[in-house]
Design a protein around this motif. Structure first.
Motif, PDB file in Angstrom:
ATOM      1  N   TYR A 182      -5.741  -4.857  -1.964  1.00  0.00           N
ATOM      2  CA  TYR A 182      -6.183  -5.807  -0.942  1.00  0.00           C
ATOM      3  C   TYR A 182      -6.968  -6.940  -1.604  1.00  0.00           C
ATOM      4  CZ  TYR A 182      -5.324  -1.931   2.308  1.00  0.00           C
ATOM      5  OH  TYR A 182      -4.769  -0.911   3.004  1.00  0.00           O
ATOM      6  N   GLY A 183      -7.804  -6.568  -2.562  1.00  0.00           N
ATOM      7  CA  GLY A 183      -8.588  -7.590  -3.265  1.00  0.00           C
ATOM      8  C   GLY A 183      -7.682  -8.497  -4.069  1.00  0.00           C
ATOM      9  N   TYR A 184      -6.687  -7.895  -4.691  1.00  0.00           N
ATOM     10  CA  TYR A 184      -5.795  -8.647  -5.580  1.00  0.00           C
ATOM     11  C   TYR A 184      -5.002  -9.715  -4.837  1.00  0.00           C
ATOM     12  CZ  TYR A 184      -2.242  -9.645  -9.036  1.00  0.00           C
ATOM     13  OH  TYR A 184      -1.416 -10.289  -9.910  1.00  0.00           O
ATOM     14  N   ILE A 185      -4.514  -9.370  -3.630  1.00  0.00           N
ATOM     15  CA  ILE A 185      -3.653 -10.334  -2.939  1.00  0.00           C
ATOM     16  C   ILE A 185      -4.433 -11.529  -2.406  1.00  0.00           C
ATOM     17  CG2 ILE A 185      -1.881  -8.650  -2.282  1.00  0.00           C
ATOM     18  CD1 ILE A 185      -3.082  -8.715   0.548  1.00  0.00           C
ATOM     19  N   GLY A 186      -5.725 -11.384  -2.216  1.00  0.00           N
ATOM     20  CA  GLY A 186      -6.509 -12.522  -1.727  1.00  0.00           C
ATOM     21  C   GLY A 186      -6.303 -12.761  -0.243  1.00  0.00           C
ATOM     22  N   PHE A 187      -6.074 -13.985   0.148  1.00  0.00           N
ATOM     23  CA  PHE A 187      -5.962 -14.430   1.544  1.00  0.00           C
ATOM     24  C   PHE A 187      -7.339 -14.447   2.220  1.00  0.00           C
ATOM     25  CE2 PHE A 187      -1.596 -12.981   0.727  1.00  0.00           C
ATOM     26  CZ  PHE A 187      -0.940 -14.169   1.004  1.00  0.00           C
ATOM     27  N   ARG A 188      -7.368 -15.071   3.402  1.00  0.00           N
ATOM     28  CA  ARG A 188      -8.654 -15.258   4.079  1.00  0.00           C
ATOM     29  C   ARG A 188      -9.132 -13.936   4.670  1.00  0.00           C
ATOM     30  NH1 ARG A 188      -7.177 -19.937   7.725  1.00  0.00           N
ATOM     31  NH2 ARG A 188      -5.358 -19.842   6.404  1.00  0.00           N
ATOM     32  N   LYS A 189     -10.298 -13.489   4.208  1.00  0.00           N
ATOM     33  CA  LYS A 189     -10.792 -12.172   4.626  1.00  0.00           C
ATOM     34  C   LYS A 189     -12.058 -12.291   5.452  1.00  0.00           C
ATOM     35  CE  LYS A 189      -9.175  -9.965   0.428  1.00  0.00           C
ATOM     36  NZ  LYS A 189      -7.904  -9.502   0.964  1.00  0.00           N
ATOM     37  N   THR A 190     -12.215 -11.389   6.383  1.00  0.00           N
ATOM     38  CA  THR A 190     -13.491 -11.253   7.076  1.00  0.00           C
ATOM     39  C   THR A 190     -13.620  -9.798   7.486  1.00  0.00           C
ATOM     40  OG1 THR A 190     -14.891 -12.128   8.822  1.00  0.00           O
ATOM     41  CG2 THR A 190     -12.585 -11.787   9.373  1.00  0.00           C
ATOM     42  N   PHE A 191     -14.737  -9.441   8.110  1.00  0.00           N
ATOM     43  CA  PHE A 191     -14.915  -8.025   8.429  1.00  0.00           C
ATOM     44  C   PHE A 191     -15.487  -7.828   9.822  1.00  0.00           C
ATOM     45  CE2 PHE A 191     -19.509  -7.800   8.204  1.00  0.00           C
ATOM     46  CZ  PHE A 191     -19.806  -8.959   7.494  1.00  0.00           C
ATOM     47  N   VAL A 192     -15.310  -6.648  10.330  1.00  0.00           N
ATOM     48  CA  VAL A 192     -16.024  -6.211  11.522  1.00  0.00           C
ATOM     49  C   VAL A 192     -16.680  -4.883  11.142  1.00  0.00           C
ATOM     50  CG1 VAL A 192     -14.445  -7.278  13.168  1.00  0.00           C
ATOM     51  CG2 VAL A 192     -13.993  -4.982  12.367  1.00  0.00           C
ATOM     52  N   CYS A 193     -17.769  -4.526  11.836  1.00  0.00           N
ATOM     53  CA  CYS A 193     -18.467  -3.294  11.476  1.00  0.00           C
ATOM     54  C   CYS A 193     -18.098  -2.171  12.431  1.00  0.00           C
ATOM     55  CB  CYS A 193     -19.972  -3.502  11.525  1.00  0.00           C
ATOM     56  SG  CYS A 193     -20.520  -4.535  10.176  1.00  0.00           S
ATOM     57  N   PHE A 194     -18.151  -0.961  11.948  1.00  0.00           N
ATOM     58  CA  PHE A 194     -17.943   0.176  12.844  1.00  0.00           C
ATOM     59  C   PHE A 194     -18.680   1.391  12.323  1.00  0.00           C
ATOM     60  CE2 PHE A 194     -14.956   3.239  10.845  1.00  0.00           C
ATOM     61  CZ  PHE A 194     -14.667   2.546   9.676  1.00  0.00           C
ATOM     62  N   ARG A 195     -18.919   2.331  13.231  1.00  0.00           N
ATOM     63  CA  ARG A 195     -19.535   3.594  12.845  1.00  0.00           C
ATOM     64  C   ARG A 195     -18.446   4.643  12.710  1.00  0.00           C
ATOM     65  NH1 ARG A 195     -24.849   3.553  12.999  1.00  0.00           N
ATOM     66  NH2 ARG A 195     -25.720   1.753  14.084  1.00  0.00           N
ATOM     67  N   THR A 196     -18.348   5.259  11.539  1.00  0.00           N
ATOM     68  CA  THR A 196     -17.350   6.306  11.349  1.00  0.00           C
ATOM     69  C   THR A 196     -17.664   7.470  12.264  1.00  0.00           C
ATOM     70  OG1 THR A 196     -17.266   5.705   9.047  1.00  0.00           O
ATOM     71  CG2 THR A 196     -16.212   7.759   9.657  1.00  0.00           C
ATOM     72  N   ALA A 197     -16.682   7.865  13.032  1.00  0.00           N
ATOM     73  CA  ALA A 197     -16.864   9.057  13.853  1.00  0.00           C
ATOM     74  C   ALA A 197     -16.511  10.266  12.997  1.00  0.00           C
ATOM     75  CB  ALA A 197     -15.940   8.967  15.052  1.00  0.00           C
ATOM     76  N   ASP A 198     -16.807  11.433  13.498  1.00  0.00           N
ATOM     77  CA  ASP A 198     -16.340  12.624  12.793  1.00  0.00           C
ATOM     78  C   ASP A 198     -14.888  12.843  13.160  1.00  0.00           C
ATOM     79  OD1 ASP A 198     -18.734  12.973  11.652  1.00  0.00           O
ATOM     80  OD2 ASP A 198     -19.472  14.429  13.119  1.00  0.00           O
ATOM     81  N   ARG A 199     -14.186  13.532  12.276  1.00  0.00           N
ATOM     82  CA  ARG A 199     -12.808  13.890  12.533  1.00  0.00           C
ATOM     83  C   ARG A 199     -12.693  14.563  13.901  1.00  0.00           C
ATOM     84  NH1 ARG A 199      -7.996  15.511  10.593  1.00  0.00           N
ATOM     85  NH2 ARG A 199      -7.556  14.286   8.740  1.00  0.00           N
ATOM     86  N   ALA A 200     -11.747  14.105  14.754  1.00  0.00           N
ATOM     87  CA  ALA A 200     -11.664  14.642  16.110  1.00  0.00           C
ATOM     88  C   ALA A 200     -11.174  16.082  16.111  1.00  0.00           C
ATOM     89  CB  ALA A 200     -10.743  13.781  16.958  1.00  0.00           C
ATOM     90  N   ALA A 201     -10.278  16.418  15.199  1.00  0.00           N
ATOM     91  CA  ALA A 201      -9.793  17.787  15.095  1.00  0.00           C
ATOM     92  C   ALA A 201      -9.085  17.934  13.757  1.00  0.00           C
ATOM     93  CB  ALA A 201      -8.820  18.109  16.233  1.00  0.00           C
ATOM     94  N   GLY A 202      -8.812  19.157  13.376  1.00  0.00           N
ATOM     95  CA  GLY A 202      -8.127  19.386  12.108  1.00  0.00           C
ATOM     96  C   GLY A 202      -9.074  19.219  10.929  1.00  0.00           C
TER      97      GLY A 202
END
Ligand code: UDP
Ligand code: MG
Length: 313
Positions: A182-202
């Motif tokens: 992803y870093g290598y290809i470049g292009f216009r990047k931005t981010f959004v934040c999130f809180r990792t949930a725990d695995r729902a099952a399995g």
């Protein structure tokens, strides 16, 4: 209308897949986009593929791709990117650790003109202390060693514009470390934040050994710094050895040499031997990767696309 595809690699996810389809179903009712889902079955041995088939019967916007065996998440994502349709793709895990409600935010950013919207973890959920610490240290090392940015706390949860998909499809290396790509290809990047949930099952499919292998792939595929490290250490040790040689020589000339020096010898031999083995190991890791790359094997084979024989790409 713009077509948005959701791409999910799945390996033995029968426990969580129904929950996943539930979670995205309300998202897929949102107007403004044409929604598609592509599930990649990475050679599951449980009922994952059957669940995908059932989901497609209910909702034809869901497609599935069955690989011929378990190739690993990196290869599964690559297969997905090869077959995915649409103007953009949202890559996410099946285990609901990547919350679905972040996707509209990603789409907002995409419509603002960003081509690669990655989701940045604010927490890592209930991972073990060891895994969290190891991950932190590893990213420090990776940042120091590679020529382009690999962001810590950014996983594979991201939205990619068609241009990024086309770019990634051209990178066919077999020792894949997609985060570096992803870093290598470049292009216009931005981010959004999130809180990792725990695995729902399995259970998590990433074994400790698998994570170490991935970490090594990341380090060695995105930089030649480890090779340089070997060179620098070699140089440093040689310089020290040279200085010591002069010292011993001068000492012998002026004070003579009663047969002593056994400890020095042993220390030198062990130390140099260690450095040599380490450097050889580093070289070997690269040679091994060259070996697998030169075979130019396809990274995956497809058994089925939506229950039928796949057309070749
Ligand atoms: N996965 C896959 N092939 C594999 C291992 C994992 O397609 O060989 C998928 C898995 O089904 C899940 C995602 O990759 O959708 C992330 O895996 P997991 O949750 O086990 O990893 P973790 O979140 O613990 O890093
Ligand atoms: Mg997970």
């Amino acid at each position: 209308m713009k077509v948005v595809s959701i791409l999910v690699p799945c390996f033995n996810e029968e426990a969580v897949l129904p929950l996943f389809f539930d979670a995205i179903s309300s998202l897929m009712q949102q107007p403004g986009f044409e929604w598609r889902v592509l599930c990649v079955d990475d050679g599951s041995t449980d009922g994952t593929l059957a669940l995908m088939k059932k989901a497609r019967e209910k909702d034809p916007r869901i497609s599935f791709l069955g690989l011929s065996r378990n190739f690993g998440k990196e290869a599964a994502m690559m297969a997905g990117l090869d077959y995915v349709e649409g103007d953009c793709v949202v890559l996410m895990d099946a285990d609901l650790q990547h919350p679905v409600d972040v996707i509209p935010q990603m789409l907002d950013k995409w419509e603002q003109g960003y081509e690669d919207v990655y989701a940045c973890r604010m927490t890592r959920g209930s991972e073990s202390w060891l895994r969290k610490t190891a991950t932190r240290l590893y990213y420090k090392l990776l940042q120091a060693g590679s020529n382009y940015n690999v962001y810590p706390n950014v996983g594979d949860f991201r939205l990619l514009d068609r241009v990024c998909i086309e770019a990634l499809r051209q990178l066919r290396e077999s020792n894949r470390y997609t985060k570096g790509l992803y870093g290598y290809i470049g292009f216009r990047k931005t981010f959004v934040c999130f809180r990792t949930a725990d695995r729902a099952a399995g259970k998590s499919k990433m074994s400790a050994a698998g994570l170490v292998r991935l970490a090594l792939d990341g380090l060695l595929s995105s930089s030649a710094a480890p090779l340089r490290l070997a060179t620098y250490t070699g140089l440093l040790v040689s310089a020290c050895a040279f200085a010591y040689m002069i010292f011993v020589l001068v000492k012998t000339i002026f004070y003579g040499d009663p047969v002593k020096g056994y400890p020095t010898l042993v220390i030198l031999i062990l130390f140099l031997g260690g450095i040599q083995l380490f450097s050889l190991g580093v070289l070997g890791e690269y040679v091994g990767r060259i070996f697998t790359e030169t075979k130019k094997r396809p990274n995956y084979f497809v058994r089925t696309l939506n229950g039928e024989k796949p057309t070749s790409r």
